[in-house]
Design an enzyme around this catalytic site. Structure first.
Site, PDB file in Angstrom:
ATOM      1  N   ASP A   6      37.223 -27.656 133.558  1.00 20.65           N
ATOM      2  CA  ASP A   6      37.353 -28.565 135.249  1.00 20.65           C
ATOM      3  C   ASP A   6      38.165 -29.401 134.409  1.00 20.65           C
ATOM      4  O   ASP A   6      38.033 -30.258 133.369  1.00 20.65           O
ATOM      5  CB  ASP A   6      35.556 -29.455 135.075  1.00 20.65           C
ATOM      6  CG  ASP A   6      36.315 -30.233 136.449  1.00 20.65           C
ATOM      7  OD1 ASP A   6      37.315 -29.896 137.235  1.00 20.65           O
ATOM      8  OD2 ASP A   6      35.041 -31.179 135.672  1.00 20.65           O
ATOM      9  N   GLY A   8      40.910 -32.294 134.855  1.00 23.08           N
ATOM     10  CA  GLY A   8      40.872 -33.360 136.153  1.00 23.08           C
ATOM     11  C   GLY A   8      42.215 -34.206 135.701  1.00 23.08           C
ATOM     12  O   GLY A   8      42.775 -33.588 134.494  1.00 23.08           O
ATOM     13  N   ASN A   9      42.722 -34.694 136.684  1.00 22.69           N
ATOM     14  CA  ASN A   9      43.920 -35.417 136.148  1.00 22.69           C
ATOM     15  C   ASN A   9      44.065 -36.365 134.841  1.00 22.69           C
ATOM     16  O   ASN A   9      44.960 -36.353 133.974  1.00 22.69           O
ATOM     17  CB  ASN A   9      43.996 -36.804 137.630  1.00 22.69           C
ATOM     18  CG  ASN A   9      44.954 -36.146 138.860  1.00 22.69           C
ATOM     19  OD1 ASN A   9      45.110 -35.415 138.432  1.00 22.69           O
ATOM     20  ND2 ASN A   9      43.828 -36.125 140.056  1.00 22.69           N
ATOM     21  N   THR A  10      43.119 -37.207 134.346  1.00 25.50           N
ATOM     22  CA  THR A  10      42.769 -37.765 133.231  1.00 25.50           C
ATOM     23  C   THR A  10      42.583 -37.057 131.919  1.00 25.50           C
ATOM     24  O   THR A  10      42.905 -36.755 130.789  1.00 25.50           O
ATOM     25  CB  THR A  10      41.622 -38.461 133.433  1.00 25.50           C
ATOM     26  OG1 THR A  10      42.578 -39.078 134.889  1.00 25.50           O
ATOM     27  CG2 THR A  10      41.646 -39.476 131.541  1.00 25.50           C
ATOM     28  N   ASN A  11      41.402 -35.893 132.113  1.00 21.77           N
ATOM     29  CA  ASN A  11      40.675 -35.017 131.093  1.00 21.77           C
ATOM     30  C   ASN A  11      39.960 -33.937 131.694  1.00 21.77           C
ATOM     31  O   ASN A  11      40.294 -33.146 132.828  1.00 21.77           O
ATOM     32  CB  ASN A  11      39.353 -35.463 131.158  1.00 21.77           C
ATOM     33  CG  ASN A  11      39.500 -37.230 129.780  1.00 21.77           C
ATOM     34  OD1 ASN A  11      39.862 -36.868 129.184  1.00 21.77           O
ATOM     35  ND2 ASN A  11      38.430 -38.053 130.474  1.00 21.77           N
ATOM     36  N   ASP A 110      36.105 -30.169 142.927  1.00 22.00           N
ATOM     37  CA  ASP A 110      34.533 -31.057 142.457  1.00 22.00           C
ATOM     38  C   ASP A 110      34.057 -30.906 143.797  1.00 22.00           C
ATOM     39  O   ASP A 110      33.095 -31.550 143.664  1.00 22.00           O
ATOM     40  CB  ASP A 110      35.270 -31.650 142.046  1.00 22.00           C
ATOM     41  CG  ASP A 110      36.165 -32.837 143.012  1.00 22.00           C
ATOM     42  OD1 ASP A 110      36.499 -32.435 143.931  1.00 22.00           O
ATOM     43  OD2 ASP A 110      36.164 -33.755 142.549  1.00 22.00           O
ATOM     44  N   ASP A 125      31.782 -38.075 142.532  1.00 15.75           N
ATOM     45  CA  ASP A 125      32.091 -38.381 141.600  1.00 15.75           C
ATOM     46  C   ASP A 125      33.832 -39.150 140.910  1.00 15.75           C
ATOM     47  O   ASP A 125      34.592 -39.828 141.691  1.00 15.75           O
ATOM     48  CB  ASP A 125      33.938 -36.866 141.586  1.00 15.75           C
ATOM     49  CG  ASP A 125      34.304 -36.641 140.090  1.00 15.75           C
ATOM     50  OD1 ASP A 125      34.551 -36.829 139.256  1.00 15.75           O
ATOM     51  OD2 ASP A 125      35.418 -34.862 140.183  1.00 15.75           O
TER      52      ASP A 125
END
Length: 189
Positions: A6, A8-11, A110, A125
């Site tokens: 998955d 994401g923008n951060t992780n 998501d 989320d």
């Protein structure tokens, strides 16, 4: 085994499934400056640490909310796992019915929790952005909202105020803090 990622923008969160069972997971910072070798070696290290073998991975699926790293991540998977990943991104329509929207925007990957949990459904989320989505009892996407995520909000306090410190996001001991750090943590959580 199935490797799911998955992004994401951060992780990026990596999960390894054997059938329906989650065997393990780990997360890496989403960094557009990472190389495919760096990502591949982290993956190898995780597998080695837990006595798993990369050659047991049958398929790889990537859900992407961070397009800036997709080429590098896909290259790492191909090079180190030997599989071409299925990428769930803006180009893959989740085929959820939804109310008429003012534009032709696609829903993020998501936002397809209905497949797992059924309807009606409210999905929250908490990522770089905090999103809320509503699905009717008939499975129709009704809409949602997006706001700044907790980390973005906390960083905004640090950047836009003269005296508030940058803090670690942890659960505070009490809801009513007696220090600036404790109060920011309480407010964030």
């Amino acid at each position: 085994m199935l490797l799911v990622i998955d992004v994401g923008n951060t992780n990026m969160v990596f999960g390894l499934f054997r059938g329906e069972r989650l065997e393990g997971s780990f997360r890496l910072k989403t960094d557009a400056n990472s190389t495919s070798d760096e990502l591949g070696l982290y993956l190898c290290e995780y597998f080695q640490r837990f006595g798993l073998r990369l050659d047991e991975v049958e398929d790889v699926v990537i859900g992407s909310g961070g397009p800036q790293i997709m080429y590098t991540l896909s290259s790492a998977v191909i090079k180190y796992v030997g599989k071409t990943p299925l990428i769930l991104d803006d180009d893959l329509d989740p085929r959820l019915p939804y109310v008429a929207c003012a534009s032709e925007e696609r829903l993020g990957p998501d936002r397809a929790a209905m497949v797992k949990y059924g309807a009606p459904l409210v999905v929250l989320d908490f990522g770089t952005a905090t999103t809320l989505d509503a699905i009717s009892p008939e499975g129709v996407y009704l809409g949602g909202c997006i706001t700044a995520g907790v980390r973005v909000s906390i960083d905004g306090l640090f950047q836009k105020t003269a005296l508030l410190p940058r803090i670690e996001l942890v659960k505070p001991d009490t809801v009513l803090g007696t220090t600036a750090v404790g109060q920011i943590q309480a407010g964030a959580v």
